[in-house]
Write a protein that holds these residues in place. Structure first.
Motif, PDB file in Angstrom:
ATOM      1  N   VAL A   3     -10.264  -1.597  -3.145  1.00 36.51           N
ATOM      2  CA  VAL A   3     -10.519  -0.719  -4.293  1.00 36.51           C
ATOM      3  C   VAL A   3      -9.213  -0.126  -4.821  1.00 36.51           C
ATOM      4  CG1 VAL A   3     -11.552   1.482  -4.969  1.00 36.51           C
ATOM      5  CG2 VAL A   3     -12.898  -0.171  -3.675  1.00 36.51           C
ATOM      6  N   ALA A   4      -8.362   0.339  -3.921  1.00 38.33           N
ATOM      7  CA  ALA A   4      -7.112   0.964  -4.346  1.00 38.33           C
ATOM      8  C   ALA A   4      -6.219  -0.006  -5.103  1.00 38.33           C
ATOM      9  CB  ALA A   4      -6.372   1.519  -3.134  1.00 38.33           C
ATOM     10  N   LYS A   5      -6.257  -1.292  -4.724  1.00 38.63           N
ATOM     11  CA  LYS A   5      -5.417  -2.285  -5.385  1.00 38.63           C
ATOM     12  C   LYS A   5      -5.980  -2.744  -6.725  1.00 38.63           C
ATOM     13  CE  LYS A   5      -3.205  -4.185  -1.232  1.00 38.63           C
ATOM     14  NZ  LYS A   5      -3.015  -5.389  -0.372  1.00 38.63           N
ATOM     15  N   GLU A   6      -7.297  -2.631  -6.891  1.00 45.78           N
ATOM     16  CA  GLU A   6      -7.927  -3.193  -8.086  1.00 45.78           C
ATOM     17  C   GLU A   6      -8.296  -2.171  -9.144  1.00 45.78           C
ATOM     18  OE1 GLU A   6     -11.252  -5.479  -6.779  1.00 45.78           O
ATOM     19  OE2 GLU A   6     -10.031  -7.044  -5.822  1.00 45.78           O
ATOM     20  N   VAL A   7      -8.367  -0.891  -8.768  1.00 44.03           N
ATOM     21  CA  VAL A   7      -8.852   0.140  -9.699  1.00 44.03           C
ATOM     22  C   VAL A   7      -7.716   1.080 -10.067  1.00 44.03           C
ATOM     23  CG1 VAL A   7     -10.467   2.051 -10.039  1.00 44.03           C
ATOM     24  CG2 VAL A   7     -11.180   0.021  -8.741  1.00 44.03           C
ATOM     25  N   ASP A   8      -7.583   1.363 -11.369  1.00 43.98           N
ATOM     26  CA  ASP A   8      -6.613   2.338 -11.847  1.00 43.98           C
ATOM     27  C   ASP A   8      -7.323   3.685 -11.956  1.00 43.98           C
ATOM     28  OD1 ASP A   8      -4.680   3.856 -13.009  1.00 43.98           O
ATOM     29  OD2 ASP A   8      -4.559   2.713 -14.882  1.00 43.98           O
ATOM     30  N   PHE A   9      -6.972   4.632 -11.110  1.00 43.87           N
ATOM     31  CA  PHE A   9      -7.634   5.931 -11.096  1.00 43.87           C
ATOM     32  C   PHE A   9      -6.981   6.932 -12.041  1.00 43.87           C
ATOM     33  CE2 PHE A   9      -8.941   3.991  -7.132  1.00 43.87           C
ATOM     34  CZ  PHE A   9     -10.273   4.353  -7.039  1.00 43.87           C
ATOM     35  N   GLY A  10      -5.934   6.523 -12.727  1.00 43.44           N
ATOM     36  CA  GLY A  10      -5.284   7.440 -13.654  1.00 43.44           C
ATOM     37  C   GLY A  10      -4.757   8.667 -12.932  1.00 43.44           C
ATOM     38  N   ASP A  11      -5.077   9.865 -13.473  1.00 43.18           N
ATOM     39  CA  ASP A  11      -4.604  11.092 -12.834  1.00 43.18           C
ATOM     40  C   ASP A  11      -5.625  11.667 -11.861  1.00 43.18           C
ATOM     41  OD1 ASP A  11      -6.486  11.925 -14.635  1.00 43.18           O
ATOM     42  OD2 ASP A  11      -5.254  13.477 -15.561  1.00 43.18           O
ATOM     43  N   THR A  12      -6.671  10.890 -11.567  1.00 43.16           N
ATOM     44  CA  THR A  12      -7.636  11.307 -10.551  1.00 43.16           C
ATOM     45  C   THR A  12      -7.133  10.892  -9.175  1.00 43.16           C
ATOM     46  OG1 THR A  12      -9.500  11.092 -12.070  1.00 43.16           O
ATOM     47  CG2 THR A  12     -10.011  11.064  -9.718  1.00 43.16           C
ATOM     48  N   GLN A  13      -7.178  11.808  -8.239  1.00 39.52           N
ATOM     49  CA  GLN A  13      -6.674  11.507  -6.902  1.00 39.52           C
ATOM     50  C   GLN A  13      -7.572  10.499  -6.180  1.00 39.52           C
ATOM     51  OE1 GLN A  13      -6.196  15.274  -4.848  1.00 39.52           O
ATOM     52  NE2 GLN A  13      -4.037  15.319  -5.377  1.00 39.52           N
ATOM     53  N   LEU A  14      -6.948   9.689  -5.339  1.00 32.09           N
ATOM     54  CA  LEU A  14      -7.674   8.768  -4.469  1.00 32.09           C
ATOM     55  C   LEU A  14      -7.620   9.309  -3.047  1.00 32.09           C
ATOM     56  CD1 LEU A  14      -9.130   6.123  -3.798  1.00 32.09           C
ATOM     57  CD2 LEU A  14      -6.887   5.016  -3.641  1.00 32.09           C
ATOM     58  N   TRP A  15      -8.799   9.594  -2.513  1.00 35.81           N
ATOM     59  CA  TRP A  15      -8.930  10.060  -1.136  1.00 35.81           C
ATOM     60  C   TRP A  15      -9.665   8.993  -0.340  1.00 35.81           C
ATOM     61  CZ3 TRP A  15     -10.619  15.833  -0.514  1.00 35.81           C
ATOM     62  CH2 TRP A  15      -9.920  16.659  -1.419  1.00 35.81           C
ATOM     63  N   THR A  16      -9.451   8.978   0.968  1.00 36.83           N
ATOM     64  CA  THR A  16     -10.277   8.143   1.834  1.00 36.83           C
ATOM     65  C   THR A  16     -10.443   8.827   3.179  1.00 36.83           C
ATOM     66  OG1 THR A  16     -10.620   5.930   2.757  1.00 36.83           O
ATOM     67  CG2 THR A  16      -8.381   6.776   2.777  1.00 36.83           C
TER      68      THR A  16
END
Length: 279
Positions: A3-16
């Protein structure tokens, strides 16, 4: 990682969230995440944190993995409060590392660890209540009459202590999951309790809970208007005034600034709220 490699989250943080540190997979989780997507990741959530030693371990390991991966920005750590020992050590957990981003309450695992007698995921319980005193009679209290009951909040103590610990450390408290997806009314009540106590957000287990969280954790426009009015009226340093029949003082201004600052931050990301708040 996919998901992290394929999705552009913009200025939304990515947590896991990773597996708990007492599992055989936590080390693999951290090595894989930092090595493959450390440059895209913002926050790593660590479940069942027991004490500051857990955060110290994650902090040191992340530093080594970041150096190995050539990262220039440190990853942040979010601890999930799910054990009685974690609650007992909550202040030390919050202060354990400059990486600490915040805490979330994990009510289901915490209930099991405490041996609480509830099978619910968050929320109240009809058996956790106080009962109205018996009415007085000529022969003393009348114990056999009908008496009102009032359901109480199982999580008030824990949320309040978590909020205090986070405020002391300058990090952010969150309410965790509310398991009854169909009970949107009680979900809103639980989220609002957390919001009023000082939490900045809550987990969503289902899309129906997203709008509830956005509604609850955004102050009402009327509340923002009132906060502005108090700040303006007290802006010259006046010690205390009467405004619309209520006493306002320096503490009131501090409270109001919290509300206005939250409205400003939300307005930067949400045009509808910006219009509602007048930003």
């Amino acid at each position: 990682v996919k998901v992290a490699k394929e999705v552009d989250f913009g200025d939304t943080q990515l947590w896991t969230r990773v597996n708990s540190l007492d599992s055989p997979w936590a080390l693999d989780d951290l090595e894989t995440l930092v090595g493959e997507i450390g440059d895209r990741l913002d926050v790593i959530m660590v479940p069942k944190v027991q004490g500051p030693e857990d955060i110290h371990y994650v902090d040191r390991l992340l530093a080594q993995l970041e150096a190995k991966a050539g990262l220039t920005e440190p990853l942040l750590v979010h601890a999930i409060l799910e054990t009685a020992r974690g609650v007992a050590n909550v202040e030390e957990i919050c202060l354990a590392s400059p990486r600490m981003q915040g805490l979330s309450l994990g009510p289901a695992d915490l209930a099991a660890n405490r041996r609480m007698k509830t099978t619910r995921v968050g929320g109240g319980h009809p058996g956790y209540l106080v009962r109205q005193d018996p009415p007085a009679g000529d022969d003393g209290p009348q114990y056999d009459g009908a008496r009102d009951t009032y359901q109480q909040d199982l999580w008030h103590y824990t949320v309040a202590r978590m909020v205090d610990a986070c405020a002391m450390a300058g990090i952010l408290p969150y309410y965790g999951p509310f398991g009854d997806i169909k009970d949107t009314v009680a979900c809103e009540d639980q989220f609002r309790n957390a919001y009023l106590l000082g939490c900045v957000g809550a987990w969503s287990l289902h899309p129906v809970q997203i709008d509830i969280a956005k509604k609850v954790f955004s102050p009402e426009p009327s509340e923002v208007d009132h906060a502005r009015e108090v700040i303006e009226a007290m802006g010259d340093g006046t010690g205390a005034i009467m405004l619309n029949g209520k006493m306002e003082d320096d503490a009131s201004v501090k409270q109001c600034k919290v509300v206005v600052e939250l409205a400003r931050q939300l307005s930067e990301r949400d045009p509808e709220l910006a219009a509602a708040y007048g930003f």
